[in-house]
Design a protein around this motif. Structure first.
Motif, PDB file in Angstrom:
ATOM      1  N   ARG A   1       0.849  -1.201   0.000  1.00  0.00           N
ATOM      2  CA  ARG A   1       0.000   0.000   0.000  1.00  0.00           C
ATOM      3  C   ARG A   1       0.879   1.244   0.000  1.00  0.00           C
ATOM      4  N   ARG A   2       0.517   2.194  -0.822  1.00  0.00           N
ATOM      5  CA  ARG A   2       1.219   3.480  -0.894  1.00  0.00           C
ATOM      6  C   ARG A   2       0.186   4.574  -0.947  1.00  0.00           C
ATOM      7  N   SER A   3       0.544   5.753  -0.474  1.00  0.00           N
ATOM      8  CA  SER A   3      -0.354   6.891  -0.640  1.00  0.00           C
ATOM      9  C   SER A   3      -0.326   7.302  -2.110  1.00  0.00           C
TER      10      SER A   3
ATOM     11  N   ARG B   1      -1.622   9.918  -5.094  1.00  0.00           N
ATOM     12  CA  ARG B   1      -2.065  11.316  -5.183  1.00  0.00           C
ATOM     13  C   ARG B   1      -2.431  11.722  -6.606  1.00  0.00           C
TER      14      ARG B   1
ATOM     15  N   TYR C   1      -6.893  15.574  -4.088  1.00  0.00           N
ATOM     16  CA  TYR C   1      -6.290  15.252  -5.391  1.00  0.00           C
ATOM     17  C   TYR C   1      -7.318  14.856  -6.446  1.00  0.00           C
TER      18      TYR C   1
ATOM     19  N   CYS D   1      -5.442   7.751  -0.287  1.00  0.00           N
ATOM     20  CA  CYS D   1      -4.530   8.608   0.481  1.00  0.00           C
ATOM     21  C   CYS D   1      -5.279   9.218   1.653  1.00  0.00           C
ATOM     22  N   TRP D   2      -4.692   9.117   2.822  1.00  0.00           N
ATOM     23  CA  TRP D   2      -5.265   9.761   4.017  1.00  0.00           C
ATOM     24  C   TRP D   2      -5.159  11.269   3.827  1.00  0.00           C
ATOM     25  N   ILE D   3      -6.212  12.000   4.119  1.00  0.00           N
ATOM     26  CA  ILE D   3      -6.234  13.446   3.908  1.00  0.00           C
ATOM     27  C   ILE D   3      -6.563  14.149   5.230  1.00  0.00           C
ATOM     28  N   HIS D   4      -5.635  14.986   5.656  1.00  0.00           N
ATOM     29  CA  HIS D   4      -5.782  15.627   6.970  1.00  0.00           C
ATOM     30  C   HIS D   4      -6.700  16.854   6.936  1.00  0.00           C
ATOM     31  N   ALA D   5      -6.964  17.362   5.731  1.00  0.00           N
ATOM     32  CA  ALA D   5      -7.669  18.644   5.576  1.00  0.00           C
ATOM     33  C   ALA D   5      -8.961  18.726   6.378  1.00  0.00           C
TER      34      ALA D   5
ATOM     35  N   ARG E   1      11.737   3.753   5.234  1.00  0.00           N
ATOM     36  CA  ARG E   1      11.199   3.698   6.597  1.00  0.00           C
ATOM     37  C   ARG E   1      12.283   4.054   7.610  1.00  0.00           C
TER      38      ARG E   1
HETATM   39  C1  LIG Z   1      -2.734  11.146   9.958  1.00  0.00           C
HETATM   40  C2  LIG Z   1      -2.245  11.262   8.533  1.00  0.00           C
HETATM   41  C3  LIG Z   1      -2.475  12.428   7.836  1.00  0.00           C
HETATM   42  C4  LIG Z   1      -2.075  12.520   6.495  1.00  0.00           C
HETATM   43  N1  LIG Z   1      -2.428  13.638   5.787  1.00  0.00           N
HETATM   44  C5  LIG Z   1      -2.103  13.707   4.485  1.00  0.00           C
HETATM   45  C6  LIG Z   1      -2.562  14.815   3.702  1.00  0.00           C
HETATM   46  O1  LIG Z   1      -3.255  15.700   4.177  1.00  0.00           O
HETATM   47  N2  LIG Z   1      -2.225  14.854   2.396  1.00  0.00           N
HETATM   48  C7  LIG Z   1      -1.456  13.877   1.823  1.00  0.00           C
HETATM   49  O2  LIG Z   1      -1.161  13.971   0.635  1.00  0.00           O
HETATM   50  N3  LIG Z   1      -1.024  12.797   2.529  1.00  0.00           N
HETATM   51  C8  LIG Z   1      -1.341  12.686   3.836  1.00  0.00           C
HETATM   52  N4  LIG Z   1      -0.988  11.578   4.546  1.00  0.00           N
HETATM   53  C9  LIG Z   1      -0.239  10.488   3.888  1.00  0.00           C
HETATM   54  C10 LIG Z   1       1.234  10.487   4.327  1.00  0.00           C
HETATM   55  O3  LIG Z   1       1.884  11.590   3.765  1.00  0.00           O
HETATM   56  C11 LIG Z   1       1.855   9.157   3.901  1.00  0.00           C
HETATM   57  O4  LIG Z   1       1.202   8.097   4.553  1.00  0.00           O
HETATM   58  C12 LIG Z   1       3.351   9.090   4.237  1.00  0.00           C
HETATM   59  O5  LIG Z   1       4.074  10.037   3.502  1.00  0.00           O
HETATM   60  C13 LIG Z   1       3.942   7.694   3.968  1.00  0.00           C
HETATM   61  O6  LIG Z   1       3.703   7.279   2.634  1.00  0.00           O
HETATM   62  P1  LIG Z   1       2.893   5.944   2.288  1.00  0.00           P
HETATM   63  O7  LIG Z   1       1.474   6.135   2.783  1.00  0.00           O
HETATM   64  O8  LIG Z   1       2.970   5.830   0.814  1.00  0.00           O
HETATM   65  O9  LIG Z   1       3.526   4.802   2.994  1.00  0.00           O
HETATM   66  C14 LIG Z   1      -1.373  11.450   5.875  1.00  0.00           C
HETATM   67  C15 LIG Z   1      -1.151  10.283   6.601  1.00  0.00           C
HETATM   68  C16 LIG Z   1      -1.589  10.173   7.898  1.00  0.00           C
HETATM   69  C17 LIG Z   1      -1.398   8.867   8.630  1.00  0.00           C
END
Ligand SMILES: Cc1cc2nc3c(=O)[nH]c(=O)nc-3n(C[C@H](O)[C@H](O)[C@H](O)COP(=O)(O)O)c2cc1C
Length: 188
Positions: free
Chosen positions: A13-15, A17, A91, A131-135, A179
């Motif tokens: 799994r990867r974020s 965008r 995104y 992708c997790w989004i904090h906004a 990591r």
């Molecule tokens: C609590 C949390 C908030 C995050 N918020 C954002 C965000 O607002 N925008 C974004 O592009 N990625 C966001 N991410 C994704 C992280 O940037 C990403 O998980 C991290 O860089 C590691 O990459 P990976 O998910 O590919 O392993 C968030 C992840 C977490 C856990």
């Protein structure tokens, strides 16, 4: 699914965008939500609520509101992001899920985060980007944001703890970020 396959999902799994415009299938959304509902929760309370937004007009409203919040945030990184012509905190993904939790439950933040984490992993299993989004957390600090979430059906007494974008991946899946090491202490 064998053990090896489930571990593969964790490690691959990867974020993501960059998303295709095409909407994910309802059957895929159902699996993602079911995985979220199957997360562990303190005392089995399952204190979560999932707001799934696929309506383009609502997605656009979230964009416009978030841009306003970022512009006034006083955080240089966010102010800079708000200037982007194609600004979209999620995104431009076709599916956006907000997880809110009952503030009065035993461990709302942990429970909500686990549910959202499960959803991200289920997406990976289906070949869907996420992708997790904090906004959403910034948005909830404003009256307009609070009003919008209520309008979208977030239950009374619940607060949003996180959100995530979902959609088919456009282009290549990103490489894993390295990591950090040195953060494990095994005591035998
Ligand atoms: C609590 C949390 C908030 C995050 N918020 C954002 C965000 O607002 N925008 C974004 O592009 N990625 C966001 N991410 C994704 C992280 O940037 C990403 O998980 C991290 O860089 C590691 O990459 P990976 O998910 O590919 O392993 C968030 C992840 C977490 C856990």
């Amino acid at each position: 699914m064998c053990k090896k396959e489930s571990l593969k999902i964790l490690f691959e799994r990867r974020s993501v965008r960059s998303f295709k415009e095409e909407q994910i299938k309802d059957s895929e959304l159902e699996i993602i939500l079911k995985a979220a509902q199957f997360a562990p929760s303190a005392m089995g309370q399952q204190p979560w609520h999932f707001t799934v937004i696929q309506d383009k007009e609502i997605l656009n409203r979230i964009n416009v509101l978030t841009r306003k919040v970022y512009e006034k945030s006083g955080i240089p990184r966010l102010e800079e992001r708000a200037k982007a012509e194609n600004f979209s905190p999620f995104y431009n993904a076709p599916t956006y899920i907000i997880v809110s939790v009952d503030e009065k439950s035993v461990a709302p933040i942990a429970d909500g985060a686990l549910a959202l984490g499960n959803a991200l992993l289920a997406a990976e299993g289906l070949g869907i980007g996420s992708c997790w989004i904090h906004a959403v957390n910034y948005l909830y600090t404003t009256d307009e944001g609070k009003e919008l979430f209520r309008e979208l059906g977030m239950p009374e007494g619940y607060i949003p703890i996180g959100s995530a974008a979902f959609g088919y991946i456009a282009g290549e899946k990103p490489e894993p970020a390295p990591r950090r090491e040195g953060n494990i202490n095994i005591i035998k």
